[in-house]
Motif scaffolding. Sequence first.
Motif, mmCIF file in Angstrom:
data_model
loop_
_atom_site.group_PDB
_atom_site.id
_atom_site.type_symbol
_atom_site.label_atom_id
_atom_site.label_comp_id
_atom_site.label_asym_id
_atom_site.label_seq_id
_atom_site.Cartn_x
_atom_site.Cartn_y
_atom_site.Cartn_z
ATOM 1 N N ILE A 278 36.035 39.738 41.246
ATOM 2 C CA ILE A 278 36.204 38.537 40.482
ATOM 3 C C ILE A 278 35.532 37.622 40.746
ATOM 4 O O ILE A 278 35.013 37.065 41.866
ATOM 5 C CB ILE A 278 37.698 38.287 41.229
ATOM 6 N N PHE B 150 39.005 38.861 50.834
ATOM 7 C CA PHE B 150 38.601 38.190 49.345
ATOM 8 C C PHE B 150 38.277 39.392 48.500
ATOM 9 O O PHE B 150 37.678 40.529 48.746
ATOM 10 C CB PHE B 150 37.462 37.384 49.508
ATOM 11 N N PRO B 151 38.905 39.364 47.310
ATOM 12 C CA PRO B 151 38.762 40.454 46.325
ATOM 13 C C PRO B 151 37.196 40.723 45.607
ATOM 14 O O PRO B 151 36.633 39.725 45.481
ATOM 15 C CB PRO B 151 39.986 40.218 45.246
ATOM 16 N N ASP B 152 36.993 42.098 45.488
ATOM 17 C CA ASP B 152 35.617 42.193 45.021
ATOM 18 C C ASP B 152 35.837 42.164 43.478
ATOM 19 O O ASP B 152 36.796 42.614 43.069
ATOM 20 C CB ASP B 152 35.112 43.399 45.303
ATOM 21 N N GLU C 142 38.500 33.934 43.316
ATOM 22 C CA GLU C 142 38.502 34.885 44.345
ATOM 23 C C GLU C 142 38.888 34.258 45.668
ATOM 24 O O GLU C 142 39.704 34.771 46.645
ATOM 25 C CB GLU C 142 37.197 36.021 44.369
ATOM 26 N N ASP C 143 38.343 32.766 45.662
ATOM 27 C CA ASP C 143 38.692 32.227 47.047
ATOM 28 C C ASP C 143 40.244 32.155 47.305
ATOM 29 O O ASP C 143 40.846 32.037 48.245
ATOM 30 C CB ASP C 143 37.881 31.009 47.101
ATOM 31 N N ALA D 49 43.159 35.411 37.895
ATOM 32 C CA ALA D 49 43.226 36.344 39.332
ATOM 33 C C ALA D 49 44.111 35.668 40.111
ATOM 34 O O ALA D 49 45.057 36.274 40.642
ATOM 35 C CB ALA D 49 42.219 36.466 39.750
#
Length: 135
Positions: free
Chosen positions: A30, A26-28, A34-35, A77
């Motif tokens: 955002i 999962f990206p940091d 992000e999910d 995103a």
Amino acid sequence: MSSGPMIVSSSTAAAPRSALQRSGGFPDGITHGEDKVGWGRLALQGDVVWSPRIGAVWDRSAENRSDGAAGPAPAPAFRDFLRSALLNTELPDRMRRNLRTAIAVEEARLAGDIRLYDHETPFRYAARSPVPEPI
């Protein structure tokens, strides 16, 4: 996932740690989407299995939900993730078509053209392919 409410819940999903690590997880940084990005990254690793078995209860009365009363603010995103995923030249044609449909749905959602998702939403946008194939 862009055709409606999330079908994956981080509270009820399971994946091997090694698959999550390979996908980038999962990206940091955002705060909305992000999910979708994390589960999308994982889905690109291989087959996904879904079960209709009820594994959790969703309590919508919580005050600290990220979706707020009107839903989350549209964020790019997930759309950006889909666009970058389409650049992978090794994807099968079926996945490429699905990614292009998902991008069209996300573009419409970000533009405010989609307020209510239903099972026909992806079909309405399948013919729209605003993203060119990578060279």
